[in-house]
Scaffold this motif. Structure first.
Motif, PDB file in Angstrom:
ATOM      1  N   ASP A 111       0.820  -1.207   0.000  1.00  0.00           N
ATOM      2  CA  ASP A 111       0.000   0.000   0.000  1.00  0.00           C
ATOM      3  C   ASP A 111       0.857   1.263   0.000  1.00  0.00           C
ATOM      4  O   ASP A 111       0.544   2.235  -0.689  1.00  0.00           O
ATOM      5  N   MET A 112       1.952   1.265   0.761  1.00  0.00           N
ATOM      6  CA  MET A 112       2.795   2.450   0.837  1.00  0.00           C
ATOM      7  C   MET A 112       3.497   2.729  -0.491  1.00  0.00           C
ATOM      8  O   MET A 112       3.705   3.880  -0.862  1.00  0.00           O
ATOM      9  N   LEU A 113       3.855   1.683  -1.222  1.00  0.00           N
ATOM     10  CA  LEU A 113       4.481   1.889  -2.526  1.00  0.00           C
ATOM     11  C   LEU A 113       3.512   2.587  -3.489  1.00  0.00           C
ATOM     12  O   LEU A 113       3.905   3.499  -4.223  1.00  0.00           O
ATOM     13  N   LEU A 114       2.247   2.145  -3.473  1.00  0.00           N
ATOM     14  CA  LEU A 114       1.256   2.831  -4.305  1.00  0.00           C
ATOM     15  C   LEU A 114       0.974   4.248  -3.796  1.00  0.00           C
ATOM     16  O   LEU A 114       0.748   5.168  -4.574  1.00  0.00           O
ATOM     17  N   HIS A 115       0.973   4.397  -2.473  1.00  0.00           N
ATOM     18  CA  HIS A 115       0.745   5.730  -1.886  1.00  0.00           C
ATOM     19  C   HIS A 115       1.849   6.700  -2.310  1.00  0.00           C
ATOM     20  O   HIS A 115       1.578   7.859  -2.663  1.00  0.00           O
TER      21      HIS A 115
END
Length: 303
Positions: A111-115
């Motif tokens: 999720d953080m990579l997409l964020h």
């Protein structure tokens, strides 16, 4: 030389030793708080991960769809791609037999990579650097500092990086296009004119709502009038003048005085005239079609 009562064997006063211990503990607390900020907050709670572990592939997709509040999965391409991204990641992690904390940290990492891509507009190079920093904190390289912070061992950390290469980084341009490129919404529809029921008292019966208009029916569907119908119409128009019986009409045969040869000659002449006119009409139509085909062939040769 006597040792003073206010000093320790190491030559430090109790106050100085207490100050050193306090400083060391403060550094550890600051480092612990810094580590706690990595991949926080969790993308999925422990209860949600537990629910996902006991269902099949379709169940994982349905539950993640609910957890992520995706309501237009069948019509929104963006939601469908993101759901596939998270479902594929969780199923891969389940194949790795991760622990609950490993599931939590891995899904938060996804999720953080997409964020970072969506919100911070991180390039591929920056995302790789960020991933290296995160894996340095939660991976095996931190084992010598504090073993409890080690979430993934060397084999698991390498597997996580390899998965991110083929799932996100290999298609990084496509995810950038997903978040930053506007797409035209194409609405496919059709309009159909339907005649509603006419008021009563008209000249024609009320049609059905799904019926055809009278213009279309009379132009394309209504059968053409036959010869008998036309004759009847003419008889009705002529009125009673021709319908009155003539008293002078003779009952004799009108063919009296003609031989069979005379009749055959007349019929043959009429038949020949009709056939000649039909043949002439057919030849004219064939000639027109031949000219049209020749014109098309010439156009094709020029093209």
């Amino acid at each position: 030389m006597a040792i003073s009562g206010g000093t320790t064997p190491g030559g430090m006063t109790p106050a100085a030793l207490t100050q050193v211990r306090t400083s060391t503990e403060s550094e550890k607390d600051a480092e612990f708080q810094e580590h706690e900020k990595i991949l926080s907050p969790d993308f999925l709670s422990v209860a949600q991960i537990t629910e996902l572990l006991v269902v099949d592939v379709d169940g994982v997709q349905r539950k993640l769809e609910t957890f992520l509040n995706f309501k237009n999965i069948k019509t929104c391409l963006k939601e469908a791609i993101l759901l596939d991204y998270y479902v594929s990641g969780f199923l891969w992690a389940r194949g790795m037999d991760f622990s609950i904390i490993q599931y939590s940290q891995f899904m938060t990492l996804l999720d953080m990579l997409l964020h970072n891509l969506k919100t911070l507009h991180m390039s591929l190079e920056d995302s790789l650097k960020w991933l290296g920093e995160v894996m340095a904190e939660i991976g095996p390289s931190h084992l010598q500092k504090n073993e409890k912070w080690n979430i993934f061992d060397i084999k698991q950390a390498n597997a996580v990086i390899d998965y991110l290469k083929i799932s996100l980084f290999q298609h990084y341009k496509l995810y950038e296009f997903l978040f930053f490129s506007t797409r035209e919404e194409i609405v496919i529809g059709t309009e159909q004119m339907i005649e509603v029921i006419k008021p009563s008292g008209g000249l024609y019966p009320n049609p059905l709502e799904e019926g055809l208009s009278f213009d279309i029916y009379s132009t394309f569907i209504k059968p053409p009038p036959t010869l008998d119908t036309e004759m009847k119409g003419l008889d009705q128009e002529q009125g009673p003048k021709e319908s009155q019986p003539e008293a002078s009409t003779s009952d004799t045969d009108p063919l009296v005085g003609f031989t069979i040869e005379d009749i055959k000659s007349v019929l043959g002449q009429v038949t020949d005239d009709i056939l000649i006119s039909i043949q002439t009409e057919i030849n004219e139509k064939l000639q027109i079609q031949e000219e049209a085909f020749n014109a098309r062939i010439e156009k094709l040769k020029k093209a």
